[in-house]
Design a protein around this motif. Sequence first.
Motif, PDB file in Angstrom:
ATOM      1  N   MET A 482       0.853  -1.193   0.000  1.00  0.00           N
ATOM      2  CA  MET A 482       0.000   0.000   0.000  1.00  0.00           C
ATOM      3  C   MET A 482       0.887   1.241   0.000  1.00  0.00           C
ATOM      4  SD  MET A 482      -3.107   1.242   0.037  1.00  0.00           S
ATOM      5  CE  MET A 482      -4.097  -0.167   0.523  1.00  0.00           C
ATOM      6  N   ASP A 483       0.721   2.098  -1.011  1.00  0.00           N
ATOM      7  CA  ASP A 483       1.466   3.352  -1.068  1.00  0.00           C
ATOM      8  C   ASP A 483       0.509   4.516  -0.853  1.00  0.00           C
ATOM      9  OD1 ASP A 483       0.036   3.301  -3.378  1.00  0.00           O
ATOM     10  OD2 ASP A 483       1.752   3.401  -4.742  1.00  0.00           O
ATOM     11  N   ARG A 484       1.010   5.736  -0.970  1.00  0.00           N
ATOM     12  CA  ARG A 484       0.176   6.909  -0.672  1.00  0.00           C
ATOM     13  C   ARG A 484      -1.008   7.065  -1.625  1.00  0.00           C
ATOM     14  NH1 ARG A 484       4.451  11.641   1.229  1.00  0.00           N
ATOM     15  NH2 ARG A 484       5.184  10.558   3.103  1.00  0.00           N
ATOM     16  N   PRO A 485      -0.809   6.950  -2.941  1.00  0.00           N
ATOM     17  CA  PRO A 485      -2.003   7.017  -3.816  1.00  0.00           C
ATOM     18  C   PRO A 485      -3.019   5.931  -3.482  1.00  0.00           C
ATOM     19  CG  PRO A 485      -0.003   7.298  -5.111  1.00  0.00           C
ATOM     20  CD  PRO A 485       0.437   6.911  -3.733  1.00  0.00           C
ATOM     21  N   ASN A 523      -3.112  -0.227  -8.967  1.00  0.00           N
ATOM     22  CA  ASN A 523      -2.375  -1.412  -8.534  1.00  0.00           C
ATOM     23  C   ASN A 523      -1.889  -2.237  -9.724  1.00  0.00           C
ATOM     24  OD1 ASN A 523      -2.358  -1.878  -5.425  1.00  0.00           O
ATOM     25  ND2 ASN A 523      -4.401  -1.075  -5.846  1.00  0.00           N
ATOM     26  N   LEU A 524      -2.698  -2.319 -10.784  1.00  0.00           N
ATOM     27  CA  LEU A 524      -2.258  -3.030 -11.985  1.00  0.00           C
ATOM     28  C   LEU A 524      -1.085  -2.309 -12.643  1.00  0.00           C
ATOM     29  CD1 LEU A 524      -5.699  -4.048 -13.546  1.00  0.00           C
ATOM     30  CD2 LEU A 524      -3.983  -5.587 -12.551  1.00  0.00           C
ATOM     31  N   TYR A 525      -1.124  -0.976 -12.606  1.00  0.00           N
ATOM     32  CA  TYR A 525      -0.021  -0.190 -13.170  1.00  0.00           C
ATOM     33  C   TYR A 525       1.277  -0.453 -12.400  1.00  0.00           C
ATOM     34  CZ  TYR A 525       2.972   3.885 -13.869  1.00  0.00           C
ATOM     35  OH  TYR A 525       4.051   4.708 -14.101  1.00  0.00           O
ATOM     36  N   LEU A 526       1.199  -0.442 -11.058  1.00  0.00           N
ATOM     37  CA  LEU A 526       2.392  -0.707 -10.253  1.00  0.00           C
ATOM     38  C   LEU A 526       2.910  -2.118 -10.485  1.00  0.00           C
ATOM     39  CD1 LEU A 526       1.411   0.938  -6.831  1.00  0.00           C
ATOM     40  CD2 LEU A 526       2.979   1.826  -8.554  1.00  0.00           C
ATOM     41  N   LEU A 527       1.995  -3.077 -10.596  1.00  0.00           N
ATOM     42  CA  LEU A 527       2.388  -4.459 -10.854  1.00  0.00           C
ATOM     43  C   LEU A 527       3.093  -4.571 -12.207  1.00  0.00           C
ATOM     44  CD1 LEU A 527       2.117  -7.253  -9.498  1.00  0.00           C
ATOM     45  CD2 LEU A 527       0.053  -7.602 -10.834  1.00  0.00           C
ATOM     46  N   ASN A 571      10.919  -6.307   3.046  1.00  0.00           N
ATOM     47  CA  ASN A 571      10.521  -4.963   2.619  1.00  0.00           C
ATOM     48  C   ASN A 571      10.600  -4.824   1.104  1.00  0.00           C
ATOM     49  OD1 ASN A 571      10.118  -4.166   5.257  1.00  0.00           O
ATOM     50  ND2 ASN A 571      12.133  -3.245   5.490  1.00  0.00           N
ATOM     51  N   PHE A 572      11.652  -5.389   0.517  1.00  0.00           N
ATOM     52  CA  PHE A 572      11.823  -5.335  -0.936  1.00  0.00           C
ATOM     53  C   PHE A 572      10.714  -6.113  -1.635  1.00  0.00           C
ATOM     54  CE2 PHE A 572      13.924  -5.725  -5.011  1.00  0.00           C
ATOM     55  CZ  PHE A 572      14.677  -4.563  -5.099  1.00  0.00           C
ATOM     56  N   GLU A 573      10.417  -7.301  -1.123  1.00  0.00           N
ATOM     57  CA  GLU A 573       9.336  -8.118  -1.699  1.00  0.00           C
ATOM     58  C   GLU A 573       8.006  -7.381  -1.653  1.00  0.00           C
ATOM     59  OE1 GLU A 573      10.879 -12.607  -0.435  1.00  0.00           O
ATOM     60  OE2 GLU A 573       9.582 -11.440   0.902  1.00  0.00           O
ATOM     61  N   LEU A 574       7.737  -6.740  -0.534  1.00  0.00           N
ATOM     62  CA  LEU A 574       6.465  -6.042  -0.348  1.00  0.00           C
ATOM     63  C   LEU A 574       6.315  -4.886  -1.320  1.00  0.00           C
ATOM     64  CD1 LEU A 574       3.892  -5.480   1.407  1.00  0.00           C
ATOM     65  CD2 LEU A 574       5.353  -4.035   2.813  1.00  0.00           C
ATOM     66  N   ASN A 575       7.322  -4.015  -1.378  1.00  0.00           N
ATOM     67  CA  ASN A 575       7.211  -2.795  -2.167  1.00  0.00           C
ATOM     68  C   ASN A 575       7.398  -3.023  -3.659  1.00  0.00           C
ATOM     69  OD1 ASN A 575       7.081  -0.244  -0.239  1.00  0.00           O
ATOM     70  ND2 ASN A 575       8.388  -1.751   0.751  1.00  0.00           N
ATOM     71  N   ARG A 576       8.111  -4.091  -4.034  1.00  0.00           N
ATOM     72  CA  ARG A 576       8.282  -4.400  -5.451  1.00  0.00           C
ATOM     73  C   ARG A 576       7.263  -5.436  -5.940  1.00  0.00           C
ATOM     74  NH1 ARG A 576      13.326  -2.949  -7.815  1.00  0.00           N
ATOM     75  NH2 ARG A 576      13.975  -0.990  -6.849  1.00  0.00           N
TER      76      ARG A 576
END
Length: 677
Positions: A482-485, A523-527, A571-576
């Motif tokens: 989960m990020d700010r947007p 979320n699809l864009y980030l993925l 942390n890397f797994e979560l954010n990436r």
Amino acid sequence: MSYEMKPLEFISVKFSIGLLLGISCGWLFPIPQELAILLSTICLVITSLFFLFENYRKGIYFGIAAFLSFISLGIVAITLAQPKLSAHHYSRDYNQDNGFWILELREVLKPTNFNRRYIFQVHALNDSARSGLILGSIQKEDKISDLKVDNHLLYYGKVHPISPPLNPYQFAYDSYMESKGVYDQIYLNPENSIQLKTTGKSLKGWAAQIQLHIKKELSSTPLGVKEQGVLRAILLGQRNDLDPEVYRSYKDAGAVHILAVSGLHIGILLLIIRFFLKPLMSSYFGRSTSMIVTLLILWVYALFTGVSPSVVRAVAMFSFITYALYLKRPTSAINILALSFLAILLIQPKFLFQVGFQLSYAAVFTIGWIYPLLIRFWRPRNRFIKRLWKLFAVSLSAQLGVLPLCLYYFHQFPGAFLVSSMLIIPFLGILLGLGILLVLLASLKSLPDSLALVYNQMIRTMNELIGYIASQENFIIRQIPMDRPGLVLLSVIIILLVLSLQKKKFVYLCFLGIAIAGFQVWNLYLLHQNRQKNEVMILHQVASTAILYQNGDVLYVMTNDSMRIKTLVENFELNRRIQSTRSIPVPNSFYLGQDQWILLDSSGILPPVRKNIKGLILTQSPRIHLGRILEQSCPDRIIADGSNYADDIRRWRRSCQIYGIPFYSTAEMGALSLGQL
């Protein structure tokens, strides 16, 4: 008080939104104090002129001017609250040389595994009066006595900026301290500091002394160590001595709010106080006396708990509620909440950036807004089921309010939160009331062992119950990205969902559909973005080598100590948004496109290389003559990771300077991305 709520109908809510926007803008785009005050003055003058003329007073222009005035007040409040913008802040004339500092201890922080940490107030620098806050650290093995609030120190030395995180997605302690007005730190030891004579005690000093006395007296009772930690957490707001395993259980069970003195605890305390003061209500001045006594007890309790920000916020909020109860006028919980929000942020605007403040107001706001809707949705006739339904509705309302924030800050969702809340909260009043009695008796050395043992068993039973709920892993959803947007979009979805159920208008359903689609698209864009990544990164880890290679949604971990970097990898797994992680041995060389990179470890043996290599990565402090390697292999750059000794790093840097080759140390500059493949 009325529970019928339409939030935006209240002027206090509109002004609160304006103040919130102003504080946020002033924090993101700081301006000089003089300009902020001038801007606010202009807005207030224009608002006053509109107010003087009745035709304009009832029009939209007056409303816009008033809203802009609160935005400007927010900018002024946060500008004045930023120490660096003050003309007397030590940074205005500090030149990075050693200096004589007069410091006063203001707050004792939770210690780390290696250091004791404190926040000091600056009083003077080189005989000149100065202001500001500084973070102080003392190594645990240094022979410096434990410092107490209000202690004064003479320190000779430099101040250093608080280091940013050295690895991606680590907790940014520098940003966290900046939100508290702390920008620099000092390292204290017996050679550079002298404790001065303490003159007088502040309010915080008295509070700290009371807490130390309580801690000492509780340690001599039959209460267990874990039980003492929980008692001090739920009663005094002190979590420094809380057992880590106990805290983790409460967090996983969705009951961690019980371990922090907040609005829930102060609300229960208010009910207890009103119960005991009920006989006063029949006298002539009963209501006035009851209000004054209630406010006095609440603020004494705030002192009793150490005047922590979370308690001060909660007590301030319930002080407004106490006054509203005294007036006996029809009002709304949201109106009182907004008024307390305005008052607190005008005095302490930086509270807005504290997680506890955000969670508290989000929970109370949604309880006041969503709870009445749920209660009207179903009205059971059975008395027991009715009370159970009310408790369920309160818990569900609060959880909906804090859900986006919890996912953003903690990245997990405790599915059993309703069970833990419904089992614990009904008995929290008994625990608080009995706990206060127990602490008072212990402080007076009059606590019967039988009472202490009964309370000890109550806490132990609660811990075991929470531990059992937390052990049900199927109910805990972890590693939720989960990020700010995403935070903003999810909050909008919840708001529109409630509005759709409340007013049943087609327009709300349309906007709800758009918000859900926007959340999915984001979320699809980030993925998609992360699946395009093909990157090698050298992490910084003391005494260990750690290299990550991301190939789309697959992560390859190369390290000689997987346990040391477990949190970094998670942390890397979560954010990436990594789908699969694999461990492979640390290679002695690899290619990025056509470029060859060499790893040289403690063996000091170079693998077969081309005439020229792209980069040389030094690990495990190899015994080498770097100058000879630089002459023979001519690497474009040298990288030293965190597994090397500091002396070796300094020697290698000098060699690189001689040969004119760039040198990079992860210990100083953090993790390094070697670029896209």
